[in-house]
Design a protein around this motif. Structure first.
Motif, PDB file in Angstrom:
ATOM      1  N   ASN A   1      -0.869   8.889  -5.246  1.00 19.75           N
ATOM      2  CA  ASN A   1      -1.077   9.922  -6.272  1.00 19.75           C
ATOM      3  C   ASN A   1      -1.020   9.365  -7.699  1.00 19.75           C
ATOM      4  OD1 ASN A   1      -1.295  11.878  -4.247  1.00 19.75           O
ATOM      5  ND2 ASN A   1       0.923  12.241  -4.235  1.00 19.75           N
ATOM      6  N   ASP A   2      -1.740   8.249  -7.914  1.00 17.82           N
ATOM      7  CA  ASP A   2      -1.835   7.628  -9.241  1.00 17.82           C
ATOM      8  C   ASP A   2      -0.514   7.053  -9.745  1.00 17.82           C
ATOM      9  OD1 ASP A   2      -4.560   8.123  -9.442  1.00 17.82           O
ATOM     10  OD2 ASP A   2      -4.252  10.089 -10.349  1.00 17.82           O
ATOM     11  N   ILE A   3       0.442   6.884  -8.858  1.00 19.39           N
ATOM     12  CA  ILE A   3       1.703   6.241  -9.210  1.00 19.39           C
ATOM     13  C   ILE A   3       1.893   5.018  -8.318  1.00 19.39           C
ATOM     14  CG2 ILE A   3       4.233   6.451  -9.261  1.00 19.39           C
ATOM     15  CD1 ILE A   3       2.898   8.001 -11.481  1.00 19.39           C
TER      16      ILE A   3
ATOM     17  N   GLU B   1      -4.365   3.998 -14.118  1.00 21.16           N
ATOM     18  CA  GLU B   1      -5.383   4.547 -15.014  1.00 21.16           C
ATOM     19  C   GLU B   1      -6.796   4.156 -14.612  1.00 21.16           C
ATOM     20  OE1 GLU B   1      -4.052   3.093 -18.807  1.00 21.16           O
ATOM     21  OE2 GLU B   1      -2.749   4.830 -19.109  1.00 21.16           O
ATOM     22  N   GLY B   2      -6.939   3.185 -13.703  1.00 20.71           N
ATOM     23  CA  GLY B   2      -8.256   2.761 -13.246  1.00 20.71           C
ATOM     24  C   GLY B   2      -8.156   2.112 -11.879  1.00 20.71           C
ATOM     25  N   LYS B   3      -9.224   2.207 -11.086  1.00 18.31           N
ATOM     26  CA  LYS B   3      -9.214   1.703  -9.714  1.00 18.31           C
ATOM     27  C   LYS B   3     -10.593   1.171  -9.353  1.00 18.31           C
ATOM     28  CE  LYS B   3      -8.735   3.568  -5.000  1.00 18.31           C
ATOM     29  NZ  LYS B   3      -8.372   4.785  -4.220  1.00 18.31           N
TER      30      LYS B   3
ATOM     31  N   LYS C   1       0.818  -1.217   0.000  1.00 21.03           N
ATOM     32  CA  LYS C   1       0.000   0.000   0.000  1.00 21.03           C
ATOM     33  C   LYS C   1       0.845   1.259   0.000  1.00 21.03           C
ATOM     34  CE  LYS C   1      -4.051  -2.046   2.195  1.00 21.03           C
ATOM     35  NZ  LYS C   1      -4.960  -2.062   3.373  1.00 21.03           N
ATOM     36  N   GLN C   2       2.019   1.207   0.653  1.00 26.11           N
ATOM     37  CA  GLN C   2       2.876   2.388   0.691  1.00 26.11           C
ATOM     38  C   GLN C   2       3.548   2.664  -0.649  1.00 26.11           C
ATOM     39  OE1 GLN C   2       3.296  -0.339   2.608  1.00 26.11           O
ATOM     40  NE2 GLN C   2       5.445  -0.966   2.745  1.00 26.11           N
ATOM     41  N   ASN C   3       3.442   1.691  -1.577  1.00 31.68           N
ATOM     42  CA  ASN C   3       4.015   1.886  -2.913  1.00 31.68           C
ATOM     43  C   ASN C   3       2.979   2.386  -3.913  1.00 31.68           C
ATOM     44  OD1 ASN C   3       6.545   1.101  -2.084  1.00 31.68           O
ATOM     45  ND2 ASN C   3       6.355  -1.007  -2.805  1.00 31.68           N
ATOM     46  N   VAL C   4       1.819   2.804  -3.408  1.00 32.75           N
ATOM     47  CA  VAL C   4       0.773   3.374  -4.268  1.00 32.75           C
ATOM     48  C   VAL C   4       0.418   4.758  -3.714  1.00 32.75           C
ATOM     49  CG1 VAL C   4      -1.560   3.100  -5.184  1.00 32.75           C
ATOM     50  CG2 VAL C   4      -0.142   1.070  -4.733  1.00 32.75           C
TER      51      VAL C   4
END
Length: 243
Positions: free
Chosen positions: A13-15, A65-67, A8-11
């Motif tokens: 602001n869309d990056i 690009e999608g969630k 989770k910490q690697n996601v």
């Protein structure tokens, strides 16, 4: 469809960043993905469609690009107490229990268990956890089941019964038809499966003295331990409207 898991910490602001070396190798060398290609991600709560923007030796940077919310976890906490069986059969049980949505797998040593893992149980549990992780990725679950350290059958009461609404025990000597309908407020459900040689009668009689234990039948035929696990979990998931 391949899906890769990210912390989770690697996601943010869309990056997103993939940092697992095995995943990086699989994406680059097996799938032959390149900058601009799309892959699917999961952080344990959300699924993402993402596009690769940068590849390096130690990480892959992606643009989200999608969630969508990942809803593939069971709303119930299913515990599988599996008496330890021979190597490949135990591997199959771990794999299929993961696919069927079990939250916690507890290896159990009963009187008729023929496999002695006392001197190498750490390595065995590590192997089972790896099998569960691989099955988790295959079936697109957001999290892997918890694989506990082995316990003796007499320790189930002390360590787990208070956590369970009910413990179901398929037993070949139980000939009465079983009712699988469970109250809707039962959220913590356990299933105890015997080893290759089955349970000793006194083991069952001891467990039957506890109020939240129910001995059940899986039919007239004697099932192998690994078959009983898969059958019982499948019936339970069907009754819970998970299948």
């Amino acid at each position: 469809m391949s899906i890769f898991f990210v912390e989770k910490q690697n996601v943010e602001n869309d990056i997103a960043y993939i940092t697992d070396k095995e995943d990086i190798n699989h994406i680059v060398k097996v799938l032959r993905k390149r900058k601009g290609d799309k892959i699917n991600l999961c952080d344990g709560k959300y699924d993402y469609s993402a596009r690769i923007v940068e590849i390096s030796r130690d990480k892959i940077k992606l643009l989200i690009e999608g969630k969508t919310l990942n809803d593939r976890e069971s709303i119930k906490n299913i515990f599988l107490f599996q008496c330890i069986i021979k190597n490949q059969k135990m591997d199959i049980v771990i794999q299929k229990a993961t696919e069927l949505g079990v939250k916690t797998i507890v290896p159990v040593v009963s009187k008729r268990v023929v496999i002695d893992i006392s001197e190498k149980q750490g390595k065995k549990v590590e192997r089972w956890r790896k099998i569960a992780q691989e099955a988790q990725k295959q079936c697109l679950r957001p999290v892997s089941p918890l694989i506990e350290m082995p316990i003796r059958i007499c320790e189930i009461k002390e360590k787990y019964l208070d956590k369970l609404d009910i413990l179901l025990i398929p037993y070949e000597k139980e000939l009465r038809p079983s009712r699988w309908s469970l109250p809707s407020d039962y959220n913590n459900i356990g299933i105890l499966i015997g080893p290759e040689g089955g349970f000793e009668e006194e083991e069952i009689e001891e467990l039957k003295t506890f109020k939240n234990v129910q001995v059940i039948s899986l039919g007239k035929r004697i099932l192998r331990s690994e078959t009983a696990s898969i059958a019982a979990l499948s019936i339970l998931m069907h009754e819970l409207e998970e299948m």
